[in-house]
Design a protein around this motif. Structure first.
Motif, PDB file in Angstrom:
ATOM      1  N   LYS A  12      49.129   5.151  14.531  1.00  0.00           N
ATOM      2  CA  LYS A  12      48.778   6.568  14.634  1.00  0.00           C
ATOM      3  C   LYS A  12      49.788   7.292  15.505  1.00  0.00           C
ATOM      4  O   LYS A  12      50.024   6.901  16.651  1.00  0.00           O
ATOM      5  CB  LYS A  12      47.366   6.730  15.203  1.00  0.00           C
ATOM      6  CG  LYS A  12      46.287   6.093  14.339  1.00  0.00           C
ATOM      7  CD  LYS A  12      44.911   6.218  14.955  1.00  0.00           C
ATOM      8  CE  LYS A  12      43.860   5.557  14.089  1.00  0.00           C
ATOM      9  NZ  LYS A  12      42.506   5.617  14.712  1.00  0.00           N
ATOM     10  N   LYS A  34      47.644  14.249   2.138  1.00  0.00           N
ATOM     11  CA  LYS A  34      47.711  15.307   3.136  1.00  0.00           C
ATOM     12  C   LYS A  34      46.377  16.012   3.212  1.00  0.00           C
ATOM     13  O   LYS A  34      45.899  16.560   2.233  1.00  0.00           O
ATOM     14  CB  LYS A  34      48.827  16.293   2.792  1.00  0.00           C
ATOM     15  CG  LYS A  34      50.228  15.669   2.847  1.00  0.00           C
ATOM     16  CD  LYS A  34      51.308  16.688   2.559  1.00  0.00           C
ATOM     17  CE  LYS A  34      52.689  16.058   2.642  1.00  0.00           C
ATOM     18  NZ  LYS A  34      53.770  17.031   2.381  1.00  0.00           N
ATOM     19  N   HIS A  67      49.149   9.086  10.148  1.00  0.00           N
ATOM     20  CA  HIS A  67      48.525   7.762  10.193  1.00  0.00           C
ATOM     21  C   HIS A  67      49.199   6.881   9.131  1.00  0.00           C
ATOM     22  O   HIS A  67      49.277   7.286   7.962  1.00  0.00           O
ATOM     23  CB  HIS A  67      47.033   7.846   9.938  1.00  0.00           C
ATOM     24  CG  HIS A  67      46.283   8.587  11.000  1.00  0.00           C
ATOM     25  ND1 HIS A  67      44.911   8.768  10.962  1.00  0.00           N
ATOM     26  CD2 HIS A  67      46.697   9.167  12.153  1.00  0.00           C
ATOM     27  CE1 HIS A  67      44.531   9.442  12.026  1.00  0.00           C
ATOM     28  NE2 HIS A  67      45.588   9.697  12.768  1.00  0.00           N
ATOM     29  N   GLU A 114      50.905  11.104  17.015  1.00  0.00           N
ATOM     30  CA  GLU A 114      50.363  12.429  17.281  1.00  0.00           C
ATOM     31  C   GLU A 114      51.364  13.504  16.893  1.00  0.00           C
ATOM     32  O   GLU A 114      52.548  13.434  17.227  1.00  0.00           O
ATOM     33  CB  GLU A 114      50.004  12.560  18.762  1.00  0.00           C
ATOM     34  CG  GLU A 114      49.279  13.859  19.091  1.00  0.00           C
ATOM     35  CD  GLU A 114      48.855  13.908  20.546  1.00  0.00           C
ATOM     36  OE1 GLU A 114      48.386  14.997  20.982  1.00  0.00           O
ATOM     37  OE2 GLU A 114      48.993  12.893  21.251  1.00  0.00           O
ATOM     38  N   GLY A 161      51.383  18.077  11.691  1.00  0.00           N
ATOM     39  CA  GLY A 161      50.124  17.487  12.142  1.00  0.00           C
ATOM     40  C   GLY A 161      50.287  16.016  12.481  1.00  0.00           C
ATOM     41  O   GLY A 161      51.410  15.500  12.591  1.00  0.00           O
ATOM     42  N   ASP A 162      49.161  15.318  12.594  1.00  0.00           N
ATOM     43  CA  ASP A 162      49.178  13.890  12.928  1.00  0.00           C
ATOM     44  C   ASP A 162      49.610  13.059  11.726  1.00  0.00           C
ATOM     45  O   ASP A 162      49.506  13.501  10.572  1.00  0.00           O
ATOM     46  CB  ASP A 162      47.793  13.439  13.386  1.00  0.00           C
ATOM     47  CG  ASP A 162      47.389  14.093  14.706  1.00  0.00           C
ATOM     48  OD1 ASP A 162      48.283  14.624  15.397  1.00  0.00           O
ATOM     49  OD2 ASP A 162      46.183  14.091  15.015  1.00  0.00           O
ATOM     50  N   SER A 195      46.726  19.496  10.339  1.00  0.00           N
ATOM     51  CA  SER A 195      46.468  18.554   9.241  1.00  0.00           C
ATOM     52  C   SER A 195      46.778  17.126   9.669  1.00  0.00           C
ATOM     53  O   SER A 195      47.379  16.893  10.727  1.00  0.00           O
ATOM     54  CB  SER A 195      47.342  18.920   8.039  1.00  0.00           C
ATOM     55  OG  SER A 195      48.709  18.763   8.361  1.00  0.00           O
ATOM     56  N   THR A 196      46.349  16.186   8.836  1.00  0.00           N
ATOM     57  CA  THR A 196      46.674  14.778   9.040  1.00  0.00           C
ATOM     58  C   THR A 196      47.265  14.230   7.751  1.00  0.00           C
ATOM     59  O   THR A 196      46.714  14.450   6.675  1.00  0.00           O
ATOM     60  CB  THR A 196      45.421  13.956   9.418  1.00  0.00           C
ATOM     61  OG1 THR A 196      44.871  14.466  10.635  1.00  0.00           O
ATOM     62  CG2 THR A 196      45.779  12.482   9.593  1.00  0.00           C
ATOM     63  N   THR A 197      48.404  13.543   7.880  1.00  0.00           N
ATOM     64  CA  THR A 197      49.039  12.910   6.730  1.00  0.00           C
ATOM     65  C   THR A 197      48.787  11.403   6.805  1.00  0.00           C
ATOM     66  O   THR A 197      48.972  10.788   7.865  1.00  0.00           O
ATOM     67  CB  THR A 197      50.558  13.179   6.707  1.00  0.00           C
ATOM     68  OG1 THR A 197      50.781  14.581   6.650  1.00  0.00           O
ATOM     69  CG2 THR A 197      51.206  12.512   5.499  1.00  0.00           C
ATOM     70  N   TYR A 198      48.357  10.825   5.684  1.00  0.00           N
ATOM     71  CA  TYR A 198      48.114   9.383   5.593  1.00  0.00           C
ATOM     72  C   TYR A 198      49.183   8.765   4.695  1.00  0.00           C
ATOM     73  O   TYR A 198      49.406   9.223   3.574  1.00  0.00           O
ATOM     74  CB  TYR A 198      46.723   9.109   5.005  1.00  0.00           C
ATOM     75  CG  TYR A 198      45.581   9.674   5.835  1.00  0.00           C
ATOM     76  CD1 TYR A 198      44.907   8.884   6.753  1.00  0.00           C
ATOM     77  CD2 TYR A 198      45.168  10.999   5.673  1.00  0.00           C
ATOM     78  CE1 TYR A 198      43.858   9.402   7.507  1.00  0.00           C
ATOM     79  CE2 TYR A 198      44.128  11.524   6.424  1.00  0.00           C
ATOM     80  CZ  TYR A 198      43.474  10.724   7.334  1.00  0.00           C
ATOM     81  OH  TYR A 198      42.435  11.235   8.089  1.00  0.00           O
TER      82      TYR A 198
END
Length: 306
Positions: free
Chosen positions: A190, A305, A231, A192, A228-229, A201-204
């Motif tokens: 993870k 996303k 992961h 930041e 954004g973050d 937002s968070t991107t995987y």
């Protein structure tokens, strides 16, 4: 010279001729009345006419009469159309005969082609579009590439049905993959993001250390973090060697406490000389790879996303 007129002999019109003439004029008169009645009813009779007609009756009787009257406008057309509607029971039996069990019909729609409908079936958490005969005995998986048609209405419905299913399946796939990230938090790297907005937002990312396209994603990390973050889940998607490398990657992931050390550890895993210990236990990594496949993931890198 006087004009001459042809006259029938008086005795030539007998009783039989008189009866035939009366019948003819009677029929002609009745037909005229029917035509006038038809014109009147077509112009004046609507579902609201009985409100005035039944005004003299009690409220309950008026309601009953009105429901019966409405059946002429609603129930009869439905009954006449029912014979052409899709036989969903037969359709489910056809699916069972092809070993597609526990399927659920999500929606049906007339295809704009006589005798056929568009049907969306849901099996587990994914949907499949079909082009089905209305007797439910013939089904074909719906594909724009497999069907050629000059019927504009049909083509538009085909495209909208396919898009509806694709959007649903993509959302379901993403939700299932994110659930795996949440199930195995200790296996997820993870990072930041630089954006401190509460709505960031968070991107995987699902990556394989043996995948050259996944390695290219390392060059985009700064861009991801700007929004954004981030992961990242390392998975064994391509081979058993990939699975062992993923398992080895997990062993020291929790030792990386800073953003810089996490990035360094990630990049090291993609170097050509990165090897897993020969005796590494890869059971958990194999479980993750299996669950990703069950979720519908078919290739890497896989990017979500949110």
């Amino acid at each position: 010279m006087k004009p001459q007129h042809i006259q029938y002999p008086k005795n030539s019109i007998n009783k039989g001729n008189l009866n035939a003439s009366k019948i003819y004029h009677s029929i002609k008169s009745n037909v005229a009345r029917l035509k006038n009645s038809a014109r009147f009813y077509s112009r004046h009779i609507t579902p609201f006419v009985p409100l005035a007609f039944f005004a003299k009756y009690s409220q309950k009787k008026r309601a009953l009469f009105y429901v019966l009257f409405l059946s002429l406008f609603v129930l009869i057309p439905i009954a006449l159309h029912a014979k052409d509607s899709l036989n969903t029971g037969a359709l489910l039996e056809t699916l069972k005969s092809s070993e597609i069990t526990n399927a659920k019909i999500i929606s049906t729609q007339d295809s704009n082609i006589n005798g056929f409908s568009f049907v969306i079936i849901q099996k587990d958490n994914f949907q499949i579009p079909f082009f089905a005969s209305n007797d439910g005995k013939t089904l074909m998986i719906l594909s724009k590439e497999a069907i050629i048609s000059q019927n504009v209405g049909f083509t538009k419905l085909l495209e909208s049905t396919n898009k509806k299913v694709q959007d649903f399946n993509e959302k379901a796939r993403e939700d299932a993959v994110i659930a795996i990230f949440q199930k195995y938090p200790n296996m997820v790297l993870k990072l930041e993001g630089k954006n401190k907005d509460s709505k960031k937002s968070t991107t995987y990312l699902v990556l394989d250390t043996n995948c050259p396209y996944c390695k290219q994603e390392l060059n985009k990390i700064d861009g991801y973090l700007a929004n954004g973050d981030l992961h990242i889940l390392i998975a064994g998607a391509l081979s058993l060697e990939s699975t062992k490398k993923a398992a080895f990657f997990y062993t020291k992931l929790n030792e990386q406490k800073t953003q810089a050390s996490k990035l360094s550890y990630l990049k090291k895993a993609f170097e050509p000389n990165y090897k897993a210990d020969a005796n590494i236990n890869a059971d958990k990594a194999m479980n993750i790879s299996h669950e990703l496949g069950e979720a519908g993931l078919q290739g890497v890198p896989y990017i979500i996303k949110r």
